[in-house]
Scaffold this active site. Structure first.
Site, PDB file in Angstrom:
ATOM      1  N   GLU B 174       0.828  -1.209   0.000  1.00 36.33           N
ATOM      2  CA  GLU B 174       0.000   0.000   0.000  1.00 36.33           C
ATOM      3  C   GLU B 174       0.860   1.256   0.000  1.00 36.33           C
ATOM      4  O   GLU B 174       1.992   1.239   0.446  1.00 36.33           O
ATOM      5  CB  GLU B 174      -0.941   0.020   1.206  1.00 36.33           C
ATOM      6  CG  GLU B 174      -0.333  -0.449   2.516  1.00 36.33           C
ATOM      7  CD  GLU B 174       0.879   0.311   2.965  1.00 36.33           C
ATOM      8  OE1 GLU B 174       0.851   1.558   2.889  1.00 36.33           O
ATOM      9  OE2 GLU B 174       1.849  -0.341   3.408  1.00 36.33           O
ATOM     10  N   GLU B 316       4.566  -0.319   1.188  1.00 35.78           N
ATOM     11  CA  GLU B 316       4.798  -0.599  -0.245  1.00 35.78           C
ATOM     12  C   GLU B 316       5.008  -2.078  -0.528  1.00 35.78           C
ATOM     13  O   GLU B 316       5.478  -2.429  -1.606  1.00 35.78           O
ATOM     14  CB  GLU B 316       6.057   0.104  -0.794  1.00 35.78           C
ATOM     15  CG  GLU B 316       6.088   1.586  -0.763  1.00 35.78           C
ATOM     16  CD  GLU B 316       7.422   2.121  -1.319  1.00 35.78           C
ATOM     17  OE1 GLU B 316       8.218   1.353  -1.897  1.00 35.78           O
ATOM     18  OE2 GLU B 316       7.654   3.328  -1.153  1.00 35.78           O
TER      19      GLU B 316
END
Lengths: 357, 357
Positions: B174, B316
């Protein structure tokens, strides 16, 4: 390895390259510090390798194998024949470190320093025979002066082969039934700790087996209580493979080759290497905390913070091998990420201004 | 993703394959258990993949990006424009996860669910636009019913693309400025914990910033105190990318695709997924414990023991990506090591007999 070799100063890491690497880490498109230990690894390797682009693509692994006289005291869950059998397994490619080295595309060298069960000459194995085993250190010094020198020299020679091959990272491993007993006795002597503080299950002793092993180590420590200095402690309480690791670590540090230390036994060797040459310490990176009881104490004594803690306790350099991809990814991130300026990404300073406004 | 989709049962791991893998681990030429967590991983993957030779060569990583209305409360060390800027950085290959995916030879998909700073259409990026941001959940539910369904569906669709590509392991990541605030509020509501127990520094707040963030989360929890059930808590306190992760995890578990969970925000999504569908839990492997304050509590609630604890806190999917080599090595060891019988190595039973004799 001559005693004079131990007097040679170790290489000095390049502080300016490490500082430049620190400065770059802050500019990469991520919150500062958010890659955790991977940032430290990249910065450390930049300083050790004296480069802006650290790399550990060319990894060299040497597993030193040897037998121990103290194994006759019944200190292991496995019979002594296993040392020689595992040397053959290394050469045949079936051992854990064989699989790991292949998967990592690392060079694997196996050095047989002396095993009771002699596998003979094998393809892919170096023979640096000293004796079938050390003496039982409950009764005598484990090694003669000449044997210690030969073992140190075998480690030194292995690192020289690694250097000639353009190695970027050296890993030492070990195989020897009974060698957690030797490493525990040696570390206890060096640190001035009682056997009870460091003795563990090794390959899988039960509580009664651990108690028996502890009594054996206590006898050994009493037998050699008069021994002073890490080199003499290594001679009296170590093993051929442990001494070879000491020689390898000192040679690597003198030559400026970064080392990734494996588990309990290799950390005991690292402890002796650093007591012999404190300037070797910066060259040692630590891969994992073993499940072997005494390992955390040894790491603490070396102020070492290993990358992994996943319950491994195999030896053979396996823990270090498993950590190699983390070092490689740390280098890839350091070398390959965009900076805030390159990517046109706002950094946190902009936000501080905004929030305060 | 329809609410009916959530009623579909998850796949059931193959217990007999996991048992066979356990039996094989004991036969490999190493002390039983000495590969620690790597043994557990191999056994778990064998059961999930229903195979004697587990593998995670084909890894699919989806990073879901979205902005958060709550960012206007000043809860991040970075300005909100960074979300869209980082989407461009992902597409350009300069972000940490870009480098990691390349190095691991993993597929990287970036799905933009809605950013205030719109990078537009980009090569290598999927657009699944819902809105420029969620609503500020201090004042209103973060999402409408339709927005929640769209976000869940975007995650589901991504996993379906991964499955079509023959993926062996799915990783969700994310990006969204303010999303530790959303994940903390959501997890606090689901677990019934106070904000103080879970609020952390996110991308790098100082103590005053953390206190401010905690007050924002407390306002949000008070505003939505009447909300019951994980799906409605997700709608009121989550974010588009968090909901997409929930949809992805549920779809993967229903399809029988193993998932490697990343850090704090993805673990909050995993918590919601498991509360929605407890039978999703076996499909989730956990990669690392983030430095974000609340992560350990979330892992504990899920009875999860992650492989790594190296101070990462980037998101991420970076922590999961860094753990991929450990899974690959676990599979290589499981599939490639010789057994005691194959290698002609004595096992420990021989020693037990000897010592007792």
């Amino acid at each position: 390895m001559s005693r004079e070799s131990l007097l040679v100063a170790c290489a000095v890491p390049d502080a300016s390259m490490a500082e430049a690497a620190c400065a770059r880490q802050v500019q990469l498109t991520k919150p500062p510090g958010s890659l955790g230990a991977l940032e430290h690894v990249a910065v450390q390797l930049a300083g050790l390798q004296k480069t802006r682009t650290p790399a550990v693509d060319r990894v060299w692994i040497t597993v030193f194998a040897a037998d121990h006289g103290v194994a006759t005291e019944g200190v292991s869950a496995f019979p002594q024949a296993v040392t020689g059998e595992m040397v053959r397994n290394f050469a045949d490619g079936g051992a854990a470190i064989s699989v790991l080295a292949r998967t990592l595309d690392a060079t694997l060298e196996v050095v047989n320093l002396g095993t009771m069960n002699d596998p003979g000459e094998l393809a892919g194995m170096k023979r640096a025979w000293i004796a079938p085993a050390t003496a039982n250190f409950c009764e005598a010094p484990a090694m003669t002066d000449a044997q210690l020198a030969a073992a140190l020299g075998a480690g030194q020679a292995s690192v020289r082969r690694a250097l000639a091959a353009g190695t970027e990272l050296f890993i030492g491993g070990e195989m020897g039934i009974g060698n957690t007993t030797a490493a525990t006795a040696l570390a206890a002597a060096v640190l001035g700790e009682p056997a009870s503080a460091l003795t563990g299950a090794g390959t899988g002793l039960d509580a009664a087996g651990i108690a028996r092993k502890q009594r054996v180590i206590e006898r050994a420590l009493a037998r050699h209580a008069h021994v002073r200095g890490p080199l003499e402690q290594l001679r009296c309480l170590g093993g051929f493979e442990i001494a070879a690791l000491v020689g390898a670590y000192v040679e690597a540090a003198q030559a400026g080759l970064p080392v990734l230390v494996d588990g309990f036994i290799t950390t005991a060797a690292a402890l002796v290497a650093v007591r012999l040459r404190p300037d070797a310490r910066p060259w040692l990176l630590f891969s994992h905390c073993s499940q072997e009881h005494g390992h955390a104490s040894l790491l603490w004594a070396l102020e070492a913070e290993p990358l992994l803690d996943i319950g491994m306790r195999l030896g053979e350099a396996s823990g270090a091998a498993v950590a190699v991809p983390l070092l490689r990814l740390a280098c890839a991130l350091h070398n390959g990420m965009a900076t805030f300026a390159e990517a046109g990404v706002s950094d946190s300073a902009a936000s501080v201004t905004r929030v305060q406004a």
